[in-house]
Every structure is written in structure tokens, then in C-alpha cells.
Design an enzyme around this catalytic site. Sequence first.
Site, PDB file in Angstrom:
ATOM      1  CG  ASP A  46      -0.209  -0.002   2.533  1.00  0.00           C
ATOM      2  OD1 ASP A  46       1.023  -0.190   2.517  1.00  0.00           O
ATOM      3  OD2 ASP A  46      -0.859   0.167   3.568  1.00  0.00           O
ATOM      4  CG  HIS A 258      21.971   4.529 -19.348  1.00  0.00           C
ATOM      5  ND1 HIS A 258      20.873   4.242 -20.128  1.00  0.00           N
ATOM      6  CD2 HIS A 258      22.437   5.728 -19.779  1.00  0.00           C
ATOM      7  CE1 HIS A 258      20.690   5.223 -20.998  1.00  0.00           C
ATOM      8  NE2 HIS A 258      21.623   6.132 -20.803  1.00  0.00           N
ATOM      9  CG  ASP A 275      24.372  11.805 -17.075  1.00  0.00           C
ATOM     10  OD1 ASP A 275      23.557  12.692 -16.772  1.00  0.00           O
ATOM     11  OD2 ASP A 275      24.393  11.268 -18.203  1.00  0.00           O
ATOM     12  CG  ASP A 286      20.930  15.283 -19.032  1.00  0.00           C
ATOM     13  OD1 ASP A 286      21.711  14.770 -18.221  1.00  0.00           O
ATOM     14  OD2 ASP A 286      20.552  14.719 -20.074  1.00  0.00           O
ATOM     15  CG  HIS A 369      26.529   8.513 -26.131  1.00  0.00           C
ATOM     16  ND1 HIS A 369      26.588   9.880 -26.214  1.00  0.00           N
ATOM     17  CD2 HIS A 369      27.500   8.152 -25.248  1.00  0.00           C
ATOM     18  CE1 HIS A 369      27.530  10.342 -25.414  1.00  0.00           C
ATOM     19  NE2 HIS A 369      28.120   9.317 -24.822  1.00  0.00           N
ATOM     20  CG  HIS A 373      18.983  14.028 -24.995  1.00  0.00           C
ATOM     21  ND1 HIS A 373      18.274  14.775 -24.067  1.00  0.00           N
ATOM     22  CD2 HIS A 373      20.046  13.512 -24.307  1.00  0.00           C
ATOM     23  CE1 HIS A 373      18.871  14.699 -22.888  1.00  0.00           C
ATOM     24  NE2 HIS A 373      19.954  13.943 -22.995  1.00  0.00           N
ATOM     25  CG  HIS A 380      16.335  11.173 -23.087  1.00  0.00           C
ATOM     26  ND1 HIS A 380      16.715   9.855 -23.169  1.00  0.00           N
ATOM     27  CD2 HIS A 380      17.437  11.841 -22.653  1.00  0.00           C
ATOM     28  CE1 HIS A 380      17.982   9.725 -22.795  1.00  0.00           C
ATOM     29  NE2 HIS A 380      18.437  10.923 -22.473  1.00  0.00           N
ATOM     30  CD  GLU A 412      24.156  13.486 -23.586  1.00  0.00           C
ATOM     31  OE1 GLU A 412      24.619  12.644 -22.810  1.00  0.00           O
ATOM     32  OE2 GLU A 412      22.949  13.718 -23.693  1.00  0.00           O
ATOM     33  CE1 TYR A 416      31.096   7.353 -21.563  1.00  0.00           C
ATOM     34  CE2 TYR A 416      30.857   7.387 -23.954  1.00  0.00           C
ATOM     35  CZ  TYR A 416      30.541   7.901 -22.718  1.00  0.00           C
ATOM     36  OH  TYR A 416      29.668   8.954 -22.623  1.00  0.00           O
ATOM     37  NE  ARG A 433      27.221  10.922 -20.290  1.00  0.00           N
ATOM     38  CZ  ARG A 433      27.333   9.692 -19.743  1.00  0.00           C
ATOM     39  NH1 ARG A 433      28.103   8.771 -20.333  1.00  0.00           N
ATOM     40  NH2 ARG A 433      26.708   9.377 -18.625  1.00  0.00           N
ATOM     41  CD  GLU A 435      24.074  15.390 -20.521  1.00  0.00           C
ATOM     42  OE1 GLU A 435      23.004  15.258 -21.143  1.00  0.00           O
ATOM     43  OE2 GLU A 435      24.416  14.632 -19.582  1.00  0.00           O
TER      44      GLU A 435
END
Length: 466
Positions: A46, A258, A275, A286, A369, A373, A380, A412, A416, A433, A435
Site C-alpha cells: 500500500d 547508464h 551524470d 541534465d 551514443h 537530445h 529526453h 554531451e 569510453y 563524458r 554534458e
Amino acid sequence: MNAPTDSAIAVDVYRQRRARVLAALRAAGGGVAIVPTAPEALRNRDTGYPYRHDSYFYYLTGFAEPDAVLVLNASATSNAPDASNAPQSILFCRAKNADREIWEGFHYGPDAARDAFGFDAAFPADALDTEMPRVLADAGSVHYLLGASADFERRLGGWLDAVRAQARTGVAAPHALRDLAPLVDDMRLVKDAHELAIMRRAAHISALAHRRAMQTCRPGVREYELEAELLYTFRKHGAQAPAYGSIVAAGANACVLHYPAGNAIAQDGDLILIDAACELDGYASDITRTFPANGRFSPAQRTLYDIVLAAQQAAIDATRAGVPFEAPHDAAVRVLAQGLLDTGIVPKARFSNVDDVIAERAYARFYMHRTGHWIGMDVHDCGDYRERDAARDASGALPWRTLQPGMALTVEPGLYVRAADDVPPEYWNIGIRIEDDAIVHEDGCELITRDVPVAAAEIEALMRAA
């Protein structure tokens, strides 16, 4: 309920958006648009997940409570005796319930919501099954988010059946079901001043969180400890929630795109990739930054970091009104590909120049990637990346969408480099990265997330000053 806290509700902003949708529907021959908000969801037994409204619904209403539906009636005909007085903007929401408010807190109820948010009419949510067949009678077409909710589509089917049952009385059921998303997506892609003000504030809060993470980082800290610093800063400065699951990755974990913040311990010599960003009043930010756990980049780390930073700058320089969405990505790829060639990560014995690296996509092993975006109410955000109604090229592809002032997107690039026999070992397990969030202008773009440093020397200076 984590509702947006915009104390001065911008009634006119939401009313004008609804008016634009109504005008577009009339231009297309009329009809009724129906936009439900998101349902509540149980986490276990609940206990519910923190509630978050549907972005399309909120964009058109500013109303953050659950159990709500927006109806926009642009029908060419109406069953009302005086069609000019028929309500065009209708909200269905929870009825006032004093007992429920003891547990959950204040709810507007239909009357207060109608006045506070500028609707023509409002009804209790439990009146939907009675009122909707009346609204849909002779409506011609129904516009909604096709495929978004099977439960909603089943309920819509019931309303349509109720209208069809009146056929012998001369009432006609809608004859077409149309997707509302393309219309609203195009509206949402170009941000107005109200949206941009919130996005700038969200970006500032997120930048403060990244600064705090940099300043509290040290060898021996666990990833989840840095995540805690981020979440603390978001809430301390008024954001309602993270905009997405925070990525806090130490060492080799940064090569997992991710990777969720875990319990890995940052080692002396590791890079930390974060990130993470907040959502404020329904709008996402972001940001990604990569920094050394001990406060100083190693020579190999600095080499790759500067390549990624140069790639980001090339993409930023290419971001302006009038260019294709793909232009920043192409600019970043060229810099990254040249950097991979210069470092020997992509072997010169196989590729004589950067054009060969790009043509054979040899960079994609280390940069898998895209460079950006859309960003807005969703991290996104909605909107086509290609021109929907344009002619296709010789390969069958639609042309990329042209950037316009007021669009918002991320920039971004990253690299890697996993451990592998054919990669120089000094670069093993380095993930980087960088961004930022950008608002498109006529002659360039505005970076709204630069309250946290991005140059390697500035990051090191911030960490030394902690």
C-alpha cells in the site's frame, strides 16, 4: 505528492497553450482532444511511488494532481442550446474530500481548480463516464496520445459505445481517432520565456550539486555517498526530485553508459563520472562532469579529457538556429575521431586519416551514443529529430530537423575506453563524458549549466579549494 511549487501559477501561459491546440483542431475540422494525467503507481503493497504528473497534461494545464483529465472541445457542432457558450476547456479532477485531505493534504477540487487554472468548466473525476459521451456526441474526431495508455483507450471505447447507442436519436459518434502528440510535440520543442526561466533555475541547482560532489570527493568515498550529496543539494535548493536516476561511476564503471550509483569505492587515481540533475517545477536539467577522485588528472586522463572537451566545444560552436540537428554531432565526431587516431587508440596502421576513421565508424567502439537530445519537461524530451513531412533522400532517410531559436538540447560527447589488448594500456578503463544544456539562439547557443566548471584546470582548482 511532489507537486510543482510555482507559487504564482502562470494561468495565462497554460490558457494560451490550450488556445493554440483548440485553434489547430478547428483548422483541421474540429474535434475533441483528451489528455489524461499519469496514474498513481504502487511501489509495494500500500505504498506508492512519489507521484509525478504526465508532461503533456501538465504542459497544457499547470495542474499537478492525480486523477485528472483535460478535455478541449473544438467541435464544429455542439449539443448545447447555444454552441457559443459550450465550454471548450474542461478539467475533470478529484472532488473535494475533507477526510482524504487529512491524509494527503490539500486538493483543489473542481471549483477551485477551474478558477485557479483558468478552465471554462470543471467536473469531479467520477463524472467522466457521464459527461464524456455528451462531449463526444457529433464531435467528428477524437485527438489523444495514441498508444500511450491501454487503460485510457479502453475507457475511451466505452464512451464511444455510449455515443453510438444514441444513433437512432440522430447523434453521430466520432468517425476518426487521431494522434495529438505531433501537434503538442511541435509546441513543446520551442520553449517560451516561462519555461526557459524554470530551466535556467533547474540548471543552476544541478550545477551547485555537481560542485558539491566535486568538493566532497576523495579517494575512499563510495559512489552512493556522492549521490547523497547530489540529492541533498537538489532538495535544499527547492527542486522536487532528480530528473532521472543519478549516474555516479568510479573508475571502470564510467565505461557503463547508464551505470547507477552503487557501492564501489573511489580509488586514488580513478576518474568519477557523474551524470545527474534535478527536476524543478516540471522541467528537467541534465549535466555530466568527469573529474579525478584525488583532485588531479593523470597525463593519460588529461589527454582524453581535453579531447572530449574540444569535441564538446566544436559541437557547441555548431549549435545555432538554421543548422540541422545533426550538425553538433558531426562536429564532435570529427574531433573525437582525430583524438582517437592521435593517441593510437584507433591504430594509424589501419587508418591513414580522420576521414577513414569516420567512414568506417571506427570511433563507435569508444563513442557509441549521440551528442545530444531534446530537453524540457522530460529529460529526453518529445519532438521529432527529423523533418516529418519532408522528402526523403536517396537513401530513404528524412532530413534532420532544423534548429530554431528557443529549442533546448544537450551537448554531451564522450569517450569510453575499456581494457583491451589492442588499446594502449595507459588509457584502459577511462570513461569520460561532458554534458551541458543549451538553448538555441539565432547566432549560437546559451549554455545554462556552466555554473559548474568544465575545464580540467578549473575542476582541479575547485577540488583543491574544498
